[in-house]
Design a protein around this motif. Structure first.
Motif, PDB file in Angstrom:
ATOM      1  N   THR A 225       0.829  -1.209   0.000  1.00 44.14           N
ATOM      2  CA  THR A 225       0.000   0.000   0.000  1.00 44.14           C
ATOM      3  C   THR A 225       0.860   1.254   0.000  1.00 44.14           C
ATOM      4  O   THR A 225       0.529   2.243  -0.663  1.00 44.14           O
ATOM      5  N   GLU A 226       1.967   1.238   0.754  1.00 44.76           N
ATOM      6  CA  GLU A 226       2.816   2.427   0.771  1.00 44.76           C
ATOM      7  C   GLU A 226       3.548   2.613  -0.553  1.00 44.76           C
ATOM      8  O   GLU A 226       3.939   3.731  -0.905  1.00 44.76           O
ATOM      9  N   GLU A 227       3.735   1.527  -1.309  1.00 43.66           N
ATOM     10  CA  GLU A 227       4.334   1.634  -2.639  1.00 43.66           C
ATOM     11  C   GLU A 227       3.334   2.221  -3.638  1.00 43.66           C
ATOM     12  O   GLU A 227       3.699   3.030  -4.497  1.00 43.66           O
ATOM     13  N   ALA A 228       2.063   1.821  -3.507  1.00 39.98           N
ATOM     14  CA  ALA A 228       1.027   2.352  -4.395  1.00 39.98           C
ATOM     15  C   ALA A 228       0.827   3.847  -4.166  1.00 39.98           C
ATOM     16  O   ALA A 228       0.697   4.627  -5.119  1.00 39.98           O
ATOM     17  N   ARG A 229       0.810   4.275  -2.898  1.00 40.07           N
ATOM     18  CA  ARG A 229       0.585   5.692  -2.603  1.00 40.07           C
ATOM     19  C   ARG A 229       1.717   6.575  -3.108  1.00 40.07           C
ATOM     20  O   ARG A 229       1.522   7.760  -3.381  1.00 40.07           O
ATOM     21  N   ALA A 230       2.916   6.000  -3.235  1.00 35.03           N
ATOM     22  CA  ALA A 230       4.076   6.787  -3.668  1.00 35.03           C
ATOM     23  C   ALA A 230       4.360   6.653  -5.166  1.00 35.03           C
ATOM     24  O   ALA A 230       5.288   7.282  -5.671  1.00 35.03           O
ATOM     25  N   LEU A 231       3.579   5.867  -5.883  1.00 35.52           N
ATOM     26  CA  LEU A 231       3.838   5.626  -7.312  1.00 35.52           C
ATOM     27  C   LEU A 231       3.693   6.925  -8.100  1.00 35.52           C
ATOM     28  O   LEU A 231       2.707   7.634  -7.980  1.00 35.52           O
ATOM     29  N   ARG A 232       4.694   7.212  -8.939  1.00 37.76           N
ATOM     30  CA  ARG A 232       4.685   8.431  -9.736  1.00 37.76           C
ATOM     31  C   ARG A 232       4.545   8.095 -11.217  1.00 37.76           C
ATOM     32  O   ARG A 232       4.908   7.003 -11.659  1.00 37.76           O
ATOM     33  N   TRP A 233       4.054   9.067 -11.975  1.00 37.11           N
ATOM     34  CA  TRP A 233       3.850   8.835 -13.403  1.00 37.11           C
ATOM     35  C   TRP A 233       5.164   8.601 -14.134  1.00 37.11           C
ATOM     36  O   TRP A 233       5.202   7.882 -15.131  1.00 37.11           O
ATOM     37  N   ASP A 234       6.255   9.178 -13.669  1.00 35.02           N
ATOM     38  CA  ASP A 234       7.532   8.934 -14.354  1.00 35.02           C
ATOM     39  C   ASP A 234       8.088   7.550 -14.040  1.00 35.02           C
ATOM     40  O   ASP A 234       9.135   7.167 -14.576  1.00 35.02           O
ATOM     41  N   HIS A 235       7.391   6.801 -13.179  1.00 40.04           N
ATOM     42  CA  HIS A 235       7.758   5.413 -12.913  1.00 40.04           C
ATOM     43  C   HIS A 235       6.781   4.443 -13.581  1.00 40.04           C
ATOM     44  O   HIS A 235       6.770   3.253 -13.251  1.00 40.04           O
ATOM     45  N   VAL A 236       5.965   4.976 -14.480  1.00 43.15           N
ATOM     46  CA  VAL A 236       5.098   4.136 -15.315  1.00 43.15           C
ATOM     47  C   VAL A 236       5.665   4.168 -16.730  1.00 43.15           C
ATOM     48  O   VAL A 236       5.923   5.246 -17.279  1.00 43.15           O
ATOM     49  N   VAL A 237       5.881   2.997 -17.318  1.00 40.52           N
ATOM     50  CA  VAL A 237       6.487   2.930 -18.650  1.00 40.52           C
ATOM     51  C   VAL A 237       5.600   2.142 -19.607  1.00 40.52           C
ATOM     52  O   VAL A 237       4.825   1.279 -19.190  1.00 40.52           O
ATOM     53  N   ALA A 238       5.701   2.473 -20.877  1.00 43.57           N
ATOM     54  CA  ALA A 238       4.936   1.796 -21.929  1.00 43.57           C
ATOM     55  C   ALA A 238       5.893   1.048 -22.848  1.00 43.57           C
ATOM     56  O   ALA A 238       7.018   1.495 -23.104  1.00 43.57           O
ATOM     57  N   TRP A 239       5.437  -0.089 -23.347  1.00 46.40           N
ATOM     58  CA  TRP A 239       6.257  -0.880 -24.262  1.00 46.40           C
ATOM     59  C   TRP A 239       6.115  -0.334 -25.678  1.00 46.40           C
ATOM     60  O   TRP A 239       5.012  -0.142 -26.188  1.00 46.40           O
ATOM     61  N   MET A 240       7.265  -0.032 -26.295  1.00 39.73           N
ATOM     62  CA  MET A 240       7.303   0.500 -27.655  1.00 39.73           C
ATOM     63  C   MET A 240       7.815  -0.588 -28.593  1.00 39.73           C
ATOM     64  O   MET A 240       9.023  -0.840 -28.664  1.00 39.73           O
ATOM     65  N   PRO A 241       6.906  -1.290 -29.306  1.00 37.68           N
ATOM     66  CA  PRO A 241       7.324  -2.399 -30.185  1.00 37.68           C
ATOM     67  C   PRO A 241       8.340  -1.980 -31.230  1.00 37.68           C
ATOM     68  O   PRO A 241       9.273  -2.737 -31.543  1.00 37.68           O
ATOM     69  N   SER A 242       8.182  -0.774 -31.762  1.00 36.39           N
ATOM     70  CA  SER A 242       9.105  -0.339 -32.812  1.00 36.39           C
ATOM     71  C   SER A 242      10.516  -0.151 -32.281  1.00 36.39           C
ATOM     72  O   SER A 242      11.505  -0.367 -32.993  1.00 36.39           O
ATOM     73  N   LEU A 243      10.618   0.241 -31.049  1.00 33.86           N
ATOM     74  CA  LEU A 243      11.932   0.445 -30.430  1.00 33.86           C
ATOM     75  C   LEU A 243      12.405  -0.772 -29.645  1.00 33.86           C
ATOM     76  O   LEU A 243      13.577  -0.874 -29.287  1.00 33.86           O
ATOM     77  N   LYS A 244      11.448  -1.662 -29.376  1.00 37.94           N
ATOM     78  CA  LYS A 244      11.717  -2.846 -28.561  1.00 37.94           C
ATOM     79  C   LYS A 244      12.306  -2.463 -27.195  1.00 37.94           C
ATOM     80  O   LYS A 244      13.285  -3.049 -26.722  1.00 37.94           O
TER      81      LYS A 244
END
Length: 396
Positions: free
Chosen positions: A207-226
């Motif tokens: 729960t303390e990890e979820a409350r501290a999660l930031r958008w710059d720690h969310v990443v998307a997979w880019m198939p073209s760049l792999k």
């Protein structure tokens, strides 16, 4: 006024009021004023005994007054001994002290506190408090007296001489069954906590990890760049996402242990919830206007500030109530549920340990903040099988 010698100190005992007063000259203080130690009693003999005891304290370096109480020691520790602790920790310790320590032992002079006092106090509490809480309460007293020792207020820590007894059985943590988890996910669809619940259940983060999660720690997979790219750079119009669990709502902002740092791919349902959550948060930001405080948090209040743990618990209880499984649930049990569901599906314990970031696993921590570690995909794959990629959260 008779003068007597007690050790190396010259003392006087003289009548005062209905008894006697004894005084020892301690010379002059830094301010140039004369310092005297005084003790009172009904008889000269009683006063002399008190002076002898006071001199013994002086010889071993004890500086506390005769009237320094357990209450004062505990309050001094709360005020000065917790400078490196979070506000929530200080609040918790203050509640334990005010509820269990000070009412029972606060009036006792610290020098007169005995191990028997502590034993009897803990034995009384053992029928009321769970073992863990009892240990915490005992720790408050031990740490308060330990600070008093360090400041020459008392010679020994009698609380250290006592073993914490076993308390009552606390409520064991429990896990949602698959059917209960489905009900919770359905009930959460109308809650502002929906994405928090979905991601917590689907990844097993604390729960303390979820409350501290930031958008710059969310990443998307880019198939073209792999490769994985931060959504703050490439947006959320993608299929696969992962989160860097590198921070927590703890003192210093670090995770529970260094090995708790990990990277987790989000299951399809969690990715959908995250995208819709981002849209709702953008709307909240516009509505808040200048009141918005941009901390880049994934989960935050209506003005961008960090979520309060107590408010999260209340909102989660509302969800479990709507799911008709009762209100005796806490957000941290989403993590327990994740482990249980993984185990039920035959996922090896080594993999589960990696996913939840337990110490002692094979997950490495080399150059964690500078180089993306291999993303663990087993959790996302299993959750997709269980809850189905076809499950969709209705768009707003």
């Amino acid at each position: 006024m008779a003068k007597i010698l007690i050790g190396k100190y010259e003392a006087t005992i003289y009548p005062e009021g209905e008894g006697y007063t004894g005084a020892i000259s301690l010379g002059f203080g830094p301010d140039g004023k004369r310092q005297r130690l005084k003790r009172k009693g009904k008889t000269k003999a009683a006063v002399k005994d008190k002076l002898i005891k006071a001199v013994k304290d002086l010889e071993v370096g004890v500086t506390a007054s005769e009237n320094y109480t357990v209450r004062e020691a505990v309050n001094d520790w709360l005020a000065k001994g917790l400078k490196d602790r979070s506000e929530s920790t200080v609040t918790k310790l203050r509640i334990l002290a005010d509820t269990h320590v000070i009412p029972a032992l606060g009036k006792i002079k610290l020098k007169q506190l005995r191990a028997d006092h502590v034993d009897e106090w803990l034995d009384q509490l053992s029928s009321e408090l769970a073992t863990r809480t009892l240990r915490d309460v005992h720790s408050v007293l031990k740490r308060a007296i330990r600070q008093a020792q360090a400041r020459d207020m008392v010679v020994r820590n009698v609380a250290e001489l006592v073993t914490t007894p076993k308390g009552t059985e606390g409520r064991p943590s429990k896990a949602l069954t698959r059917q209960q988890a489905e009900a919770v996910l359905t009930a959460a669809e109308s809650s502002e906590l929906r994405s928090y619940v979905v991601i917590s259940l689907m990844t097993g983060i604390r729960t303390e990890e979820a409350r501290a999660l930031r958008w710059d720690h969310v990443v998307a997979w880019m198939p073209s760049l792999k490769e994985w790219q931060p959504v703050t750079k490439v947006g959320l119009n993608h299929e696969k996402f992962a989160i860097y669990v590198w921070r927590a709502d703890r003192v210093g902002g670090d995770t529970k242990t260094r090995k708790s740092r990990r990277t987790l791919e989000l299951p399809t349902l969690a990715a959908q919830a995250l995208r819709q959550h981002h849209v709702r948060q953008a709307a909240q930001k516009l509505k808040a206007g200048e009141a918005w405080q941009d901390h880049n948090l994934v989960f935050c209040t209506s003005v961008g500030t960090q979520l309060d743990a107590a408010n999260v618990r209340r909102a989660f209880r509302k969800i479990t109530q709507d799911a008709e499984i009762g209100t005796d649930w806490t957000p941290r049990e989403l993590r327990h549920s994740f482990v249980s569901i993984m185990s039920d599906q035959g996922v090896p314990i080594e993999t589960i340990a990696d996913l939840v970031g337990h110490a002692g696993t094979s997950v490495t921590e080399a150059v964690y903040r500078h180089q993306l570690k291999p993303v663990i995909t087993k959790g996302a794959h299993t959750m997709n099988i269980i809850f189905g990629e076809s499950r969709r959260v209705e768009s707003e």
